[in-house]
Motif scaffolding. Structure first.
Motif, PDB file in Angstrom:
ATOM      1  N   MET A   1      -9.122-148.231 -27.572  1.00 39.76           N
ATOM      2  CA  MET A   1      -9.119-148.814 -26.234  1.00 39.76           C
ATOM      3  C   MET A   1      -8.871-147.712 -25.190  1.00 39.76           C
ATOM      4  O   MET A   1      -8.455-146.610 -25.535  1.00 39.76           O
ATOM      5  N   ILE A   2      -9.097-148.091 -23.938  1.00 44.84           N
ATOM      6  CA  ILE A   2      -8.822-147.152 -22.848  1.00 44.84           C
ATOM      7  C   ILE A   2      -7.338-147.223 -22.514  1.00 44.84           C
ATOM      8  O   ILE A   2      -6.772-148.313 -22.416  1.00 44.84           O
ATOM      9  N   ILE A   3      -6.705-146.063 -22.382  1.00 43.40           N
ATOM     10  CA  ILE A   3      -5.290-146.069 -21.998  1.00 43.40           C
ATOM     11  C   ILE A   3      -5.140-145.499 -20.586  1.00 43.40           C
ATOM     12  O   ILE A   3      -5.946-144.680 -20.134  1.00 43.40           O
ATOM     13  N   ALA A   4      -4.110-145.978 -19.939  1.00 45.41           N
ATOM     14  CA  ALA A   4      -3.839-145.534 -18.563  1.00 45.41           C
ATOM     15  C   ALA A   4      -2.350-145.655 -18.309  1.00 45.41           C
ATOM     16  O   ALA A   4      -1.640-146.313 -19.061  1.00 45.41           O
ATOM     17  N   GLU A   5      -1.887-144.978 -17.272  1.00 40.87           N
ATOM     18  CA  GLU A   5      -0.496-145.176 -16.864  1.00 40.87           C
ATOM     19  C   GLU A   5      -0.423-145.241 -15.350  1.00 40.87           C
ATOM     20  O   GLU A   5      -1.279-144.683 -14.646  1.00 40.87           O
ATOM     21  N   GLN A   6       0.600-145.926 -14.901  1.00 44.95           N
ATOM     22  CA  GLN A   6       0.715-146.172 -13.467  1.00 44.95           C
ATOM     23  C   GLN A   6       1.040-144.889 -12.720  1.00 44.95           C
ATOM     24  O   GLN A   6       1.821-144.060 -13.191  1.00 44.95           O
ATOM     25  N   LYS A   7       0.449-144.734 -11.540  1.00 44.08           N
ATOM     26  CA  LYS A   7       0.835-143.636 -10.662  1.00 44.08           C
ATOM     27  C   LYS A   7       2.278-143.862 -10.222  1.00 44.08           C
ATOM     28  O   LYS A   7       2.812-144.964 -10.371  1.00 44.08           O
ATOM     29  N   THR A   8       2.894-142.853  -9.663  1.00 46.50           N
ATOM     30  CA  THR A   8       4.271-143.046  -9.211  1.00 46.50           C
ATOM     31  C   THR A   8       4.288-143.994  -8.008  1.00 46.50           C
ATOM     32  O   THR A   8       3.291-144.111  -7.275  1.00 46.50           O
ATOM     33  N   LEU A   9       5.423-144.635  -7.838  1.00 46.79           N
ATOM     34  CA  LEU A   9       5.551-145.577  -6.712  1.00 46.79           C
ATOM     35  C   LEU A   9       5.284-144.855  -5.390  1.00 46.79           C
ATOM     36  O   LEU A   9       4.634-145.398  -4.491  1.00 46.79           O
ATOM     37  N   GLU A  10       5.780-143.626  -5.290  1.00 46.40           N
ATOM     38  CA  GLU A  10       5.598-142.865  -4.059  1.00 46.40           C
ATOM     39  C   GLU A  10       4.111-142.648  -3.769  1.00 46.40           C
ATOM     40  O   GLU A  10       3.661-142.807  -2.631  1.00 46.40           O
TER      41      GLU A  10
ATOM     42  N   CYS B   1      -1.889-151.678 -23.134  1.00 47.47           N
ATOM     43  CA  CYS B   1      -1.053-150.476 -22.998  1.00 47.47           C
ATOM     44  C   CYS B   1      -0.051-150.626 -21.856  1.00 47.47           C
ATOM     45  O   CYS B   1       0.522-149.635 -21.394  1.00 47.47           O
ATOM     46  N   PHE B   2       0.186-151.864 -21.438  1.00 49.14           N
ATOM     47  CA  PHE B   2       1.268-152.193 -20.486  1.00 49.14           C
ATOM     48  C   PHE B   2       1.192-151.379 -19.186  1.00 49.14           C
ATOM     49  O   PHE B   2       2.210-150.963 -18.653  1.00 49.14           O
ATOM     50  N   ALA B   3      -0.019-151.153 -18.716  1.00 46.14           N
ATOM     51  CA  ALA B   3      -0.167-150.379 -17.479  1.00 46.14           C
ATOM     52  C   ALA B   3      -0.656-151.247 -16.319  1.00 46.14           C
ATOM     53  O   ALA B   3      -0.248-151.033 -15.179  1.00 46.14           O
ATOM     54  N   GLY B   4      -1.521-152.235 -16.629  1.00 45.05           N
ATOM     55  CA  GLY B   4      -2.116-152.967 -15.514  1.00 45.05           C
ATOM     56  C   GLY B   4      -2.457-154.412 -15.817  1.00 45.05           C
ATOM     57  O   GLY B   4      -3.428-154.944 -15.294  1.00 45.05           O
TER      58      GLY B   4
ATOM     59  N   THR C   1      -6.223-142.989 -15.451  1.00 44.67           N
ATOM     60  CA  THR C   1      -6.840-143.268 -16.747  1.00 44.67           C
ATOM     61  C   THR C   1      -6.710-142.037 -17.635  1.00 44.67           C
ATOM     62  O   THR C   1      -7.015-140.920 -17.205  1.00 44.67           O
ATOM     63  N   LYS C   2      -6.261-142.236 -18.867  1.00 42.10           N
ATOM     64  CA  LYS C   2      -5.914-141.101 -19.721  1.00 42.10           C
ATOM     65  C   LYS C   2      -6.869-140.857 -20.881  1.00 42.10           C
ATOM     66  O   LYS C   2      -6.812-139.819 -21.519  1.00 42.10           O
ATOM     67  N   GLY C   3      -7.679-141.851 -21.235  1.00 40.52           N
ATOM     68  CA  GLY C   3      -8.618-141.609 -22.324  1.00 40.52           C
ATOM     69  C   GLY C   3      -8.725-142.783 -23.281  1.00 40.52           C
ATOM     70  O   GLY C   3      -8.296-143.904 -22.978  1.00 40.52           O
ATOM     71  N   MET C   4      -9.311-142.502 -24.462  1.00 38.44           N
ATOM     72  CA  MET C   4      -9.496-143.534 -25.485  1.00 38.44           C
ATOM     73  C   MET C   4      -8.522-143.260 -26.614  1.00 38.44           C
ATOM     74  O   MET C   4      -8.508-142.156 -27.165  1.00 38.44           O
ATOM     75  N   ALA C   5      -7.715-144.262 -26.912  1.00 37.77           N
ATOM     76  CA  ALA C   5      -6.575-143.980 -27.788  1.00 37.77           C
ATOM     77  C   ALA C   5      -6.278-145.105 -28.753  1.00 37.77           C
ATOM     78  O   ALA C   5      -6.805-146.219 -28.659  1.00 37.77           O
ATOM     79  N   LEU C   6      -5.383-144.760 -29.676  1.00 42.13           N
ATOM     80  CA  LEU C   6      -4.900-145.700 -30.682  1.00 42.13           C
ATOM     81  C   LEU C   6      -3.438-146.010 -30.362  1.00 42.13           C
ATOM     82  O   LEU C   6      -2.699-145.128 -29.920  1.00 42.13           O
ATOM     83  N   THR C   7      -3.027-147.266 -30.607  1.00 48.42           N
ATOM     84  CA  THR C   7      -1.611-147.590 -30.477  1.00 48.42           C
ATOM     85  C   THR C   7      -0.930-147.122 -31.759  1.00 48.42           C
ATOM     86  O   THR C   7      -1.040-147.757 -32.800  1.00 48.42           O
ATOM     87  N   VAL C   8      -0.250-145.987 -31.690  1.00 49.79           N
ATOM     88  CA  VAL C   8       0.371-145.402 -32.881  1.00 49.79           C
ATOM     89  C   VAL C   8       1.589-146.231 -33.286  1.00 49.79           C
ATOM     90  O   VAL C   8       1.790-146.540 -34.456  1.00 49.79           O
ATOM     91  N   GLN C   9       2.395-146.595 -32.304  1.00 49.04           N
ATOM     92  CA  GLN C   9       3.502-147.526 -32.509  1.00 49.04           C
ATOM     93  C   GLN C   9       3.824-148.124 -31.142  1.00 49.04           C
ATOM     94  O   GLN C   9       3.220-147.735 -30.140  1.00 49.04           O
ATOM     95  N   GLU C  10       4.776-149.071 -31.114  1.00 52.19           N
ATOM     96  CA  GLU C  10       5.097-149.709 -29.837  1.00 52.19           C
ATOM     97  C   GLU C  10       5.485-148.635 -28.809  1.00 52.19           C
ATOM     98  O   GLU C  10       6.394-147.845 -29.048  1.00 52.19           O
ATOM     99  N   GLY C  11       4.779-148.630 -27.700  1.00 48.21           N
ATOM    100  CA  GLY C  11       5.120-147.689 -26.633  1.00 48.21           C
ATOM    101  C   GLY C  11       4.558-146.293 -26.806  1.00 48.21           C
ATOM    102  O   GLY C  11       4.863-145.409 -26.014  1.00 48.21           O
ATOM    103  N   LEU C  12       3.743-146.085 -27.820  1.00 45.41           N
ATOM    104  CA  LEU C  12       3.157-144.748 -28.032  1.00 45.41           C
ATOM    105  C   LEU C  12       1.667-144.871 -28.312  1.00 45.41           C
ATOM    106  O   LEU C  12       1.260-145.507 -29.285  1.00 45.41           O
ATOM    107  N   TRP C  13       0.888-144.257 -27.440  1.00 48.15           N
ATOM    108  CA  TRP C  13      -0.563-144.251 -27.605  1.00 48.15           C
ATOM    109  C   TRP C  13      -1.032-142.805 -27.687  1.00 48.15           C
ATOM    110  O   TRP C  13      -0.496-141.939 -26.996  1.00 48.15           O
ATOM    111  N   ALA C  14      -1.996-142.545 -28.558  1.00 51.41           N
ATOM    112  CA  ALA C  14      -2.460-141.164 -28.716  1.00 51.41           C
ATOM    113  C   ALA C  14      -3.985-141.137 -28.782  1.00 51.41           C
ATOM    114  O   ALA C  14      -4.612-141.973 -29.444  1.00 51.41           O
TER     115      ALA C  14
END
Lengths: 151, 222
Positions: B1-10, B34-37, B116-129
């Motif tokens: 799946m596609i993984i992403a992370e939120q930009k900083t609040l600022e 991936c709990f981002a959006g 957006t960070k790329g295409m990844a696997l959920t390795v464990q809860e809270g960790l995508w690679a």
């Protein structure tokens, strides 16, 4: 009946929201009355089926809607009816603390306590501690801004 | 799946500065997982932004919506009724989702809340690679199902390099050496001899180097 000792000397009374697990802290709060213990009327209780149900959004909602302090009251580690509730809640507090600091509200307005269902004294201590902390900190910066905007 | 992370609040505060009514749109697929959006993150970010604006002595109105996918018109069209009186759309989708909304609503300002960070696997809860680099010409058959393009920091096809130390990559001791993984896997499936084959220089024109890629399936078009 309101105990005078439970009131603030300067007249400012904070709103404190407690998210309490129904198996432990909520029962402990319920037991405070029959055992003759009082806790500050500032505390508004919200019953959770488990602290594992705690969501960061609940905490943010509380602050956005006027809370000056929030605390989570859950089971002791290893005593959770759902096994990992307090562990999950503690993890969620990491994000909640980060957000509160980023917003300028401050993570010191958020606390977590653990107790068994029979420890009403522990719940009362937690309620008093968070209320005292909120009194010392004063109104949350968000409430201060709202008051200033309304004046 | 596609993984992403939120930009900083600022960062997000600066991006939405000047807009007073925001449509915050979540995406119910990859970025939910991936709990981002997802729906929950939309609620949290909208609340954060409203409070942040109040802390600055101003008001922000938010409308929160989460659609199943921001990369398909059927779902994007569900936002039509919500966008009318909003100053801007804050997308919590991946880069594809942001552009999907921008293409569908050409007169609306669409802003990104995620990186957006790329295409990844959920390795464990809270960790995508990351596991796939989307090179456009899959070589996993040659390397026992471990991709040297995505998992070797240098994308070497004839590895390893000299920076492999105790199975870890020289760029970060937390990162496995991709070629150690390839070797271990090939050994486990008794195919080590295949690693003697020298791989020819890869044709990167199937990757991003060949320009924006598209797939056109005539059999599926209406």
């Amino acid at each position: 009946m309101e105990n005078e000792a439970e009131k603030s000397p300067n007249g400012y009374e904070p709103k404190v929201v407690a998210f309490a697990c129904q198996y432990c802290a909520y029962s402990a709060a319920d037991l405070a009355g029959p055992t003759g213990l009082q806790y500050p009327a500032n505390v508004r209780l919200v019953k959770l089926p488990c602290t594992g149900k705690l969501d960061v959004l609940y905490i943010l909602d509380a602050f956005e809607n006027g809370a000056d302090a929030v605390f989570i009251a859950g089971c002791l580690d290893g005593n959770c009816h759902h096994v990992e509730g307090p562990l999950r809640a503690k993890r969620r507090l990491v994000l909640a603390n980060k957000i509160l600091n980023e917003l300028g509200i401050g993570a010191d307005r958020l606390g977590m306590y653990q107790m068994s269902g029979g420890e009403s004294i522990r719940f009362v201590e937690a309620a008093r501690e968070m209320t005292d902390r909120a009194r010392q900190l004063g109104p949350s910066p968000l409430n201060q801004r709202k008051s200033a905007a309304n004046e | 799946m596609i993984i992403a992370e939120q930009k900083t609040l600022e960062e997000i505060k600066q991006i939405v500065a000047g807009y007073n009514k925001l449509l915050v749109v979540g995406c119910g697929t990859c970025v939910t997982v991936c709990f981002a959006g997802g729906e929950k993150e939309v609620g949290i970010l909208a609340s954060e932004l409203r409070m942040a604006r109040q802390m600055d002595g101003q008001q922000l109105e938010t409308v929160e919506r989460t659609i199943q996918r921001q990369c398909e018109w059927e779902f994007v069209d569900q936002l039509k009724d919500a966008i009318e009186d909003c100053d801007a759309i804050l997308s919590m989708g991946c880069g594809v989702g942001v552009q999907g909304l921008a293409e569908r609503f050409p007169t609306k300002v669409v802003l990104p809340a995620l990186n957006t960070k790329g295409m990844a696997l959920t390795v464990q809860e809270g960790l995508w690679a990351e596991r796939c680099a989307g090179c456009g010409n899959c070589v996993l058959d040659k390397f026992g199902g471990v991709c040297p393009i995505a998992r070797c920091s240098k994308s070497l096809q004839n590895g390893p390099c000299g920076g492999s130390v105790n199975g870890k990559c020289e760029i970060d001791p937390e990162i496995d050496c991709g070629w150690q993984l390839v070797y271990d896997r090939m050994k486990a499936i008794n195919m080590l001899d295949k690693l003697y084959e020298v791989q020819e220089i890869k044709d990167w024109s199937t990757a991003r180097d060949g320009g924006p890629r598209r797939i056109n399936r005539e059999d599926l078009r209406l």
